[in-house]
Design an enzyme around this catalytic site. Structure first.
Site: not given
Ligand code: PXP
Length: 273
Positions: A23, A25-26, A34, A59, A61, A65-66, A86, A117, A167, A210-211
């Site tokens: 993922n 997004d970050h 910036r 994702h 959104r 935002r990202h 996503e 999420t 998922e 997630h996490g």
């Molecule tokens: N799967 C889904 C559907 C998510 O929304 C996210 C978080 O953006 C992830 C996986 C990945 O989670 P993490 O960034 O905590 O690894």
């Protein structure tokens, strides 16, 4: 619908390899802090694929935002790996998905104020909305997953709306594991394992995310019905210290080791050793 009881023996034979979706997004979050073009999420996607990722997850959104529409357009143009988009269950997102035609979508709940999420979709509470929504995506050749908590009612409802996959939100398990709360993390892991068994019994493909991090991913990757993990925040954070290629490659190794152990115990069981 019949649900396999968790006490039944599992048929581990031939547990499929597990896919890793990264993922990105970050990376976009950092860029947007910036403005401008750096760091570029598409460059991150390329590195992740070279380091062993099977899919790229992004994702889009509603508040952008990202990840931006331009990021999605570029990701679909460069075709580095199958794109998992996503998105929220909205008409705007549906029309974007039908236009850009990602390989897959994962439908998630979205709240404007949330940092990430926070929970799964309430599929059971919106069967009538989700059934035609899922059908439109699938008719366009896009695979659909629903991001849900590992609850029997939500899994059954997911089969009813005829999704391809679910998922599981692994956040509660990960939080308990990170805090060292063994009882809670074992309980959550069992919910994930039972849910995966139920979902596979209903003909659904099972993903999770997630996490997840290096320390908590092993037990999840060892659930034989889970065939895909989507991971972002931890790996992008680790990339600050070791580089993205190294952080992705290490996750690949940790997941593959957990899977190999599963296959080994399967072989031993079938040989009666
Ligand atoms: N799967 C889904 C559907 C998510 O929304 C996210 C978080 O953006 C992830 C996986 C990945 O989670 P993490 O960034 O905590 O690894």
């Amino acid at each position: 619908m019949t649900v396999r009881a968790s006490a039944e023996p599992r048929h581990l034979k031939g547990a499929p390899p597990i896919r890793l979706g990264i993922n990105i997004d970050h990376v976009a979050t950092l860029r947007n802090a910036r403005g401008g073009r750096n760091p570029d999420p598409v460059r991150a996607a390329k590195l992740a694929v070279e380091a062993g990722a099977d899919n790229i997850t992004a994702h889009l959104r509603e508040d952008r935002r990202h990840i931006t529409d331009e990021d999605i357009a570029r990701l679909t143009t460069v075709k580095l790996a199958p794109l998992n988009l996503e998105m929220a269950v909205t008409e705007e997102m549906l029309s974007i998905a039908l236009r850009v035609k990602p390989h897959a979508t994962c439908l998630v709940p979205e709240r404007r104020q949330e940092i990430t999420t926070e929970g799964g979709l309430d599929v059971a509470g919106q069967i009538e909305t989700l059934t035609p929504f899922v059908a439109k995506l699938r008719r366009a050749g896009i695979q659909v997953a629903l991001f849900i908590d590992p609850e029997p009612e939500q899994i059954e409802a997911s089969a009813k709306v005829r999704t391809d996959a679910i998922e599981f939100h692994t956040g509660t398990y990960c939080l308990a594991a990170t805090k060292g709360d063994r009882r809670r993390s074992d309980r959550e892991l069992k919910r994930l394992a039972d849910g995966a068994c139920q979902a596979a019994g209903l003909g659904l493909e099972v993903h999770a995310g997630h996490g997840l991090d290096y320390d908590n991913v092993g037990p999840v990757a060892s659930i034989p019905e889970i065939v895909e993990l989507n991971i972002g925040h931890y790996l992008v954070g680790e990339a600050i210290f070791v580089g993205l290629a190294a952080s992705v490659a290490r996750m690949r190794t940790v997941m593959d080791r957990a899977r190999a152990k599963l296959r080994q115990s399967d072989t031993e069981a079938s040989l009666g050793t």
